[in-house]
Scaffold this motif. Structure first.
Motif, mmCIF file in Angstrom:
data_model
loop_
_atom_site.group_PDB
_atom_site.id
_atom_site.type_symbol
_atom_site.label_atom_id
_atom_site.label_comp_id
_atom_site.label_asym_id
_atom_site.label_seq_id
_atom_site.Cartn_x
_atom_site.Cartn_y
_atom_site.Cartn_z
ATOM 1 N N GLN A 1 -0.100 2.427 -7.856
ATOM 2 C CA GLN A 1 0.173 1.306 -6.965
ATOM 3 C C GLN A 1 -1.083 0.867 -6.218
ATOM 4 O O GLN A 1 -1.351 -0.327 -6.074
ATOM 5 N N MET A 2 -1.872 1.825 -5.747
ATOM 6 C CA MET A 2 -3.120 1.500 -5.039
ATOM 7 C C MET A 2 -4.246 1.153 -6.004
ATOM 8 O O MET A 2 -5.192 0.470 -5.640
ATOM 9 N N HIS A 3 -4.178 1.705 -7.218
ATOM 10 C CA HIS A 3 -5.189 1.542 -8.273
ATOM 11 C C HIS A 3 -6.447 2.362 -8.050
ATOM 12 O O HIS A 3 -7.181 2.639 -9.001
ATOM 13 N N ARG B 1 1.259 8.554 2.644
ATOM 14 C CA ARG B 1 2.291 7.785 1.943
ATOM 15 C C ARG B 1 3.484 8.629 1.520
ATOM 16 O O ARG B 1 4.624 8.149 1.520
ATOM 17 N N LEU C 1 -8.214 5.719 -5.597
ATOM 18 C CA LEU C 1 -8.094 6.769 -4.586
ATOM 19 C C LEU C 1 -9.494 7.298 -4.331
ATOM 20 O O LEU C 1 -10.056 8.043 -5.134
ATOM 21 N N ASP D 1 -9.007 5.251 3.702
ATOM 22 C CA ASP D 1 -7.746 4.706 3.221
ATOM 23 C C ASP D 1 -7.934 3.230 2.878
ATOM 24 O O ASP D 1 -8.603 2.501 3.616
ATOM 25 N N PRO D 2 -7.356 2.751 1.764
ATOM 26 C CA PRO D 2 -7.521 1.333 1.410
ATOM 27 C C PRO D 2 -7.052 0.356 2.488
ATOM 28 O O PRO D 2 -7.528 -0.778 2.531
ATOM 29 N N GLN E 1 0.801 -1.213 0.000
ATOM 30 C CA GLN E 1 0.000 0.000 0.000
ATOM 31 C C GLN E 1 0.842 1.275 0.000
ATOM 32 O O GLN E 1 0.304 2.377 0.050
ATOM 33 N N ALA F 1 -2.217 -5.034 -4.719
ATOM 34 C CA ALA F 1 -2.386 -3.882 -3.837
ATOM 35 C C ALA F 1 -2.449 -4.271 -2.370
ATOM 36 O O ALA F 1 -2.187 -3.440 -1.493
ATOM 37 N N TYR G 1 -12.437 -4.758 -2.811
ATOM 38 C CA TYR G 1 -11.544 -3.694 -3.294
ATOM 39 C C TYR G 1 -12.137 -2.978 -4.499
ATOM 40 O O TYR G 1 -12.096 -1.755 -4.596
#
Length: 401
Positions: free
Chosen positions: A38-40, A61, A42, A290-291, A17, A215, A227
């Motif tokens: 990177q997270m794919h 991050r 937002l 936040d993921p 993440q 991710a 996700y």
């Protein structure tokens, strides 16, 4: 492969993440784009007692960075807005995946969007003609004429049409101004796009599952669907297929009855983690969206952290506060704090800070949490930090300036 400890899984997840400790380097606009890739996803949210969620997720991050870079990337079509986990900013490289969803109308509620647009065809056609001839528009450009008050979902007809055309793919968000969407024709934002390049729905589902596993670093199958909001049935079928074909791999995890799944690109990191060499998180504050924490069941099971955003809870029933931010420290979610950025006064106020049971308050923890608070406050341009209350005696004073 050796089994992974759950500590190792946590370390791999925070690294996947983009939340692992790293060298202190100044963030760039390219870093903003790369971390979203990177997270794919937002997630977008409008609440701004501190910075709005998408900006805060990036700060967690990247540290200090210019929020204007995110707005610029959208205006440059390096990102686009669409419905994914929720309303999200997404890498433009993933546009083909969502174009299939648009063409198949899979994000539509067929009982609301399509019938509404068809029933208001004259308004919709007029709106498209206006945009074609005059350029991008905001919902605010159109006056409400029915005498009703606008509300969260009580939209005027032009707003409903703009949103419907956005979901359909005829319009895209060209940019935001004061966080308001400006809608423009897709052909002007992506003039080179051809629908013949759109992948099949099967390929889209496979990409979503692969992107999710990358991710998350290492994940249970049960955590995958959330996700990208896939159905659990589809996610499970795709996981099984990709595993059979070697596009996903499995690893035993201590305490889990089911295997952990990881992407083959992560094999070296997973093997090192199995030997006890896994990443450690930075100490930082997280958005509720936040993921790492938006899947509440995953946060509970993996981090032993029960979290509920209480801004939607009546004030007398709140336990922790209106918009509490989880605190990440050494691969653990050690607590949460209820902040407010008083921008005119230059004050970053923490109304209350609650640590989780069993967290040991030592000098190292105090120093790192205080550093994270100061960094967050400085980024908000509210350099003075005041912590009003904390669960541990004396902690509020130690964390305040």
């Amino acid at each position: 492969m050796k089994p992974l400890s759950q500590d190792a899984v946590r370390g791999l997840m925070v690294a996947a993440q983009g939340l692992a400790q790293g060298p202190a380097v100044a963030a760039t606009k390219a870093d903003v784009r790369e971390i979203i890739r990177q997270m794919h996803v937002l997630q977008i949210d409008t609440i701004h007692v501190v910075a709005r969620s998408p900006y805060l997720v990036l700060w967690s991050r990247l540290g200090d960075y210019d929020p204007q870079w995110l707005d610029d990337l959208l205006a440059e079509a390096a990102l686009f807005e669409y419905w994914s986990h929720a309303a999200c900013l997404l890498p433009i490289e993933d546009y083909p995946l969502y174009r299939r969803i648009m063409l198949d109308r899979l994000t539509w509620n067929e009982k609301s969007w399509r019938p509404w647009l068809e029933a208001h065809a004259e308004l919709v056609d007029g709106l498209l003609t206006h945009i074609r001839e005059n350029g991008a528009v905001r919902s605010a450009d159109f006056e409400r004429t029915d005498g009703a008050k606008s509300g969260w979902w009580n939209w005027k007809d032009e707003k409903t049409a703009l949103e419907g055309l956005l979901f359909q793919g005829d319009l895209m968000v060209a940019k935001r101004h004061n966080f308001q969407r400006l809608y423009d024709l897709r052909q002007r934002i992506l003039p080179a796009w051809e629908d013949a390049r759109t992948p099949s729905l099967e390929a889209v589902h496979e990409s979503f599952v692969l992107n999710t596993v990358k991710a998350l670093g290492v994940t249970k199958a049960a955590w995958v669907a959330d996700y990208f909001r896939l159905s659990k049935k589809v996610a499970q079928q795709v996981i099984e297929k990709l595993t059979r074909h070697g596009q996903l791999e499995t690893v035993p995890v201590e305490g889990w009855e089911t295997p952990g799944y990881f992407h083959p690109d992560s094999r070296e990191a997973v093997e090192a983690a199995a030997d006890g060499l896994f990443p450690v998180s930075r100490t930082t504050l997280l958005s509720p969206f936040d993921p790492l924490v938006w899947h509440r069941a995953r946060a509970q099971e993996l981090f032993d952290f029960t979290y509920l955003i209480e801004c939607y809870t009546p004030a007398p029933k709140r336990v922790y506060g209106y918009f509490t931010l989880p605190i990440l420290h050494n691969n653990r979610l050690i607590g949460r704090l209820d902040p407010k950025a008083h921008r005119k006064d230059g004050l970053f106020e923490v109304k209350a800070l609650h640590l989780e049971p069993g967290v040991i308050v030592d000098d190292a923890l105090v120093a790192e949490v205080k550093s994270a608070l100061r960094a967050c406050a400085a980024w908000h341009q509210t350099p003075q930090v005041v912590v009003r209350n904390a669960t541990e005696p004396g902690l509020a004073e130690r964390l305040s300036d």
